[in-house]
Design a protein around this motif. Structure first.
Motif, PDB file in Angstrom:
ATOM      1  N   ARG A 207       0.833  -1.208   0.000  1.00 36.20           N
ATOM      2  CA  ARG A 207       0.000   0.000   0.000  1.00 36.20           C
ATOM      3  C   ARG A 207       0.867   1.258   0.000  1.00 36.20           C
ATOM      4  O   ARG A 207       0.589   2.219  -0.718  1.00 36.20           O
ATOM      5  CB  ARG A 207      -0.890  -0.040   1.248  1.00 36.20           C
ATOM      6  CG  ARG A 207      -2.015   0.951   1.282  1.00 36.20           C
ATOM      7  CD  ARG A 207      -2.967   0.602   2.420  1.00 36.20           C
ATOM      8  NE  ARG A 207      -3.801  -0.540   2.094  1.00 36.20           N
ATOM      9  CZ  ARG A 207      -4.995  -0.457   1.502  1.00 36.20           C
ATOM     10  NH1 ARG A 207      -5.498   0.715   1.200  1.00 36.20           N
ATOM     11  NH2 ARG A 207      -5.692  -1.546   1.231  1.00 36.20           N
ATOM     12  N   GLN A 208       1.950   1.226   0.795  1.00 33.86           N
ATOM     13  CA  GLN A 208       2.837   2.396   0.889  1.00 33.86           C
ATOM     14  C   GLN A 208       3.509   2.674  -0.459  1.00 33.86           C
ATOM     15  O   GLN A 208       3.603   3.816  -0.901  1.00 33.86           O
ATOM     16  CB  GLN A 208       3.900   2.105   1.959  1.00 33.86           C
ATOM     17  CG  GLN A 208       4.721   3.291   2.364  1.00 33.86           C
ATOM     18  CD  GLN A 208       5.824   2.874   3.335  1.00 33.86           C
ATOM     19  OE1 GLN A 208       5.750   1.833   3.995  1.00 33.86           O
ATOM     20  NE2 GLN A 208       6.862   3.696   3.435  1.00 33.86           N
ATOM     21  N   ALA A 209       3.940   1.610  -1.113  1.00 36.92           N
ATOM     22  CA  ALA A 209       4.596   1.774  -2.417  1.00 36.92           C
ATOM     23  C   ALA A 209       3.589   2.291  -3.447  1.00 36.92           C
ATOM     24  O   ALA A 209       3.910   3.154  -4.269  1.00 36.92           O
ATOM     25  CB  ALA A 209       5.192   0.438  -2.873  1.00 36.92           C
ATOM     26  N   ALA A 210       2.362   1.797  -3.381  1.00 37.66           N
ATOM     27  CA  ALA A 210       1.340   2.190  -4.363  1.00 37.66           C
ATOM     28  C   ALA A 210       1.103   3.695  -4.348  1.00 37.66           C
ATOM     29  O   ALA A 210       0.900   4.323  -5.390  1.00 37.66           O
ATOM     30  CB  ALA A 210       0.037   1.449  -4.074  1.00 37.66           C
ATOM     31  N   ALA A 211       1.192   4.287  -3.143  1.00 37.30           N
ATOM     32  CA  ALA A 211       0.916   5.723  -3.011  1.00 37.30           C
ATOM     33  C   ALA A 211       1.905   6.566  -3.807  1.00 37.30           C
ATOM     34  O   ALA A 211       1.627   7.711  -4.136  1.00 37.30           O
ATOM     35  CB  ALA A 211       0.954   6.106  -1.534  1.00 37.30           C
TER      36      ALA A 211
END
Ligand SMILES: Cc1cc2nc3c(=O)[nH]c(=O)nc-3n(C[C@H](O)[C@H](O)[C@H](O)COP(=O)(O)OP(=O)(O)OC[C@H]3O[C@@H](n4cnc5c(N)ncnc54)[C@H](O)[C@@H]3O)c2cc1C
Length: 318
Positions: A38-42
């Motif tokens: 999720r953090q990378a997707a942001a």
């Protein structure tokens, strides 16, 4: 819409996936697929991604190629893309190969550029460990492409807002998890790293044994060099796979590559042709490595390597 499989580690998007996104944007609007992350997707809005799809399931904690392929298949069903793109990493190529086999879809690995015309999707791709470029044409309902590392520059877009995140649970079957990573073992890193060394002293079958590498290590120590080897050597268990130079090993680009008892197979040269100078030490004056070498010493390496070491010590007064 183009579906892009994005790899990430420690909350950061992998640079090669950003390169894949740059190529994907030439095909259409990219939508990202991440397994977790999720953090990378942001971070992907800056690279033109409006929506990131997150495959989430606790069974995805360990990499499993079949399970990742299932995630790609489910994302295909979800968004109906016109193409699927991944980075040309071991993982990207493995996952797309699974998807291609399961869905009977055309897959071009290690693509450097794309073009489109009425006769199908055109792709230029790297073949034979970088020795040639092939013009391929993909025919089929959904082309799959992986992007050759470092052939396309990652590029940001103006005003890219954080993407919308949509989670889904992939329909994993037990068969998808039959092969999965059980353990990560960090490479033993002593001295200079092979990929970044300015000098590499590399040995092949001609070194004769694991113990034979002692003289190469001694020479490497004097030159502040890393020790590399051919695949015959890793297959024989004389050195770890992390030392292997070549198509299926590390690609090196030192100022000087010293190839001791290495014949110069194309698969080996694919890993060392970035060297500024190659010195071959080989008992066979007809060995193919001589076609790539800038300097050669023809003779027995068990005499020549210690002689170079002795001369270096003498010149340095040590
Ligand atoms: C799909 C695929 C991927 C591959 N990937 C890689 C890869 O990443 N890296 C790689 O290296 N290979 C790779 N290979 C294997 C490759 O084709 C060769 O088999 C391998 O590189 C040969 O290793 P070598 O030069 O050590 O051995 P050999 O070809 O057996 O050569 C030994 C050399 O040592 C010389 N020699 C013998 N004794 C002495 C002595 N006393 N003094 C001096 N010289 C001596 C001989 O004259 C000879 O030239 C791959 C193959 C395939 C099919």
């Amino acid at each position: 819409m183009v579906l892009v499989l994005v790899e990430h580690d420690g909350g950061q998007v992998d640079e090669l996936s950003l390169q894949a996104l740059a190529l994907a944007r030439d095909l259409g609007e990219p939508a990202a697929l991440l397994v977790g992350g999720r953090q990378a997707a942001a971070q992907l809005g800056a690279h033109g991604v409006a929506t990131a799809y997150l495959a989430e399931d606790e069974r995805l904690a360990a990499y499993a190629p079949g399970a990742w392929a299932r995630c790609v298949e489910d994302a295909i069903e979800l968004i109906g893309p016109s193409a699927v793109v991944a980075a040309g990493t071991n993982r990207g190529n493995e996952v797309l190969a699974h998807v291609a086999a399961r869905r009977d879809l055309p897959f071009a690995a290690n693509v450097t550029a794309i073009g489109d015309d009425a006769s199908g999707l055109g792709a230029t791709r790297v073949r034979w460990g970088g020795s040639l470029l092939e013009e391929a044409r993909l025919h089929g309902p959904l082309p799959l492409l992986s992007v050759a590392p470092h052939t396309v520059a990652a590029a940001t877009v103006n005003g890219g807002a954080a993407p919308a995140i949509e989670s889904f649970s992939p329909a994993l079957a037990p068969a998808d998890l039959v092969v999965q990573v059980a353990e990560h073992v960090d490479a033993v890193q002593a001295g200079v790293s092979l990929a970044e060394a300015k000098v590499v002293v590399s040995g092949g079958r001609g070194v004769g044994s694991a113990d034979g590498f002692g003289m190469l290590e001694e020479l490497a120590g004097l030159l502040d060099a890393a020790v590399g080897c051919s695949r015959v050597v890793t297959s024989a268990g004389w050195r770890p796979h992390t030392d292997q130079v070549g198509q299926t090993g590390t690609k090196v680009s030192p100022d000087l590559y010293i190839a001791c008892g290495i014949s110069g197979a194309t698969q080996h040269i694919a890993g060392c042709k970035g060297a500024k100078k190659i010195l071959a030490i080989n008992s066979d004056a007809e060995a193919p490595i001589l076609n790539s070498a800038d300097y050669a010493v023809i003779g027995d390496l068990t005499e020549i390597v210690p002689a170079i070491t002795a001369e270096l010590r003498r010149a340095r007064g040590s």
